[in-house]
Design an enzyme around this catalytic site. Sequence first.
Site: not given
Length: 597
Positions: A36, A131
């Site tokens: 990414k 998260r």
Amino acid sequence: MPTPRIDINLSKIAHNVKTLSSLFRSKGIDIIAVTKGVCAHPHIANILVKSGVKILADSRIANIKKMRNAGVKATFLLIRTPMISQAESVVLDTDMSLNSELSVIKRLSKFSILHNKIHKIILMVELGDLREGIVPSQLENTIKKVLTLKGIELKGIGTNLACFSGVKPTAEKMDILSAIAISIEKKFHIKLSIISGGNSANYNWFKTTKDVGRINNLRLGESIFLGYEPLTGKPIPKLYQDAFMLVAEVIELKNKSSVPNGEIGLDAFGNKPKFKDQGIIRRAILAMGVQDVMVTGLTPKSDIEILGAGGDHIIINAKKEDLKVGSEVSFTLKYGALVTAMNSSYIFKNIITPISAKEYCAIVEEKDRLHKKKIAIVTVKEDHSPLISLQDSDFNLIFEKSIQKNYRYLVRKGVFEKIGRISKLLDNQGKKLIIRSAWRSFEHQQKLWDQKASYMKEKHPEKTIEEINEIVSKFIAPKKQSTHSTGGAVDALIYDLQTKRVLDFGTNDGLHIDLNEKCYPKHPDISEEAKKNRKLLMKLFEDEDFVCDHKEYWHFDYGNIGWAVEKNKEYACYGVLEESFVQSAVLSYPDKVFFYL
């Protein structure tokens, strides 16, 4: 080459991923490469796969599609919890996904059944970073329901730390994840093949722990691409930190005040800037700004200072750097800068592809052929600069013994001064410059040729004279073609005072050099240490305007026809000085012996 651009060195990326794979595998941990941060650039994805990576991970389906469409052959993992609206695409376009929501997994099951596919999942466990992840108390209930879903295969569990709250992946956290894995396998009578302990931030845990427990997988991005450990920002040993280099162009350079003149309000981004008074400075503007890259994540490669940035400009203090309008300024990147630069459509992505030794040697041979062709038509405007003996200098030099009796290591005056500056730079590094050879007479050059030819005849008795001469000519010029006869050529190596030995340049054993194709200056099949030492030697001379020979990393030319061709000069300054013209000393200045034509 366009600017701004990001230079992407695939060889360095390959080195980093191979080094990390070997390191983590030493304790039974496989790695997944996360793409990414580089926007799943297909060239980068392919070099990761060629370097042994089996699974590529990305947070965006579009990036995974891009890699698939480019023909990248890998297993693809979606590492962001899937959007329920993209569930069908997740099933069709990815092989695995990280999950933390049962409703999403149910939707994945629906489309897996519809398309007659099996979609593999890794359940994420919340261990404190806050998260994504299922809290441990709810994990067993979730797994119980997942195991009833058709079209879904539970491959393992994982966790994510450090990314959001900065919570460190400590031994305690990894022990908890291992214990959870063991408990799940025992309760549900299943085998989890992947226990993914986290990301690049797990490096320090890995290095300090003796027992990794059940952790057998890590998802790495930053450490592969940038060579850093994220929690401390420290370089990881044996990795490159400059596989990605951001390059911007100077569009203005002027002497200006270091502080603005007028009342200060908010800047274009709502901040109130502060300025340090440094008097008048050399302020340069680069054609790149925060619209292109996270400027706070840039580290200059040269001695400059980033003063600030706007949408389209970075303002720097050029200090004493030799910059002008049109000059390029290079930066290494932190992760945030890498992500934004790779995402920017304004920044050109320059892929530096690795080449094989065979390809590199072919390029060198062709360059050398064209070089010799151009040399034949170069004119010489002799400047009659004198020859000076390096032995009579006060420079801190080492001289390799010559086969020529009473050899004086003579160079032109301009070369003499350059050698002095190079020697001083090495003094500051605890090293000495070794002078192997300088001006040579035709007789001296012929001796070298005959010596090498004799050696090759003994080594290869099956070869003809013509074949022997062909081999010798690759590294030793015929007596009337050597640039050493001009006084503008120097052969040099470097001696390290700390280790008390000649640096390793890849083909040498001390002062002895084995002449073969690995002598070509940038040959890919030499050690990283040898590459580093060649780079040091070549930079010292190239910074003094020498050019390095195409085939000999130790040979440097200045002022002669070899130099003129490489520098695209109209003519050479130094012509051949035959021995009959080199007279005895006629002048001393200052305390140096000069020889004239």
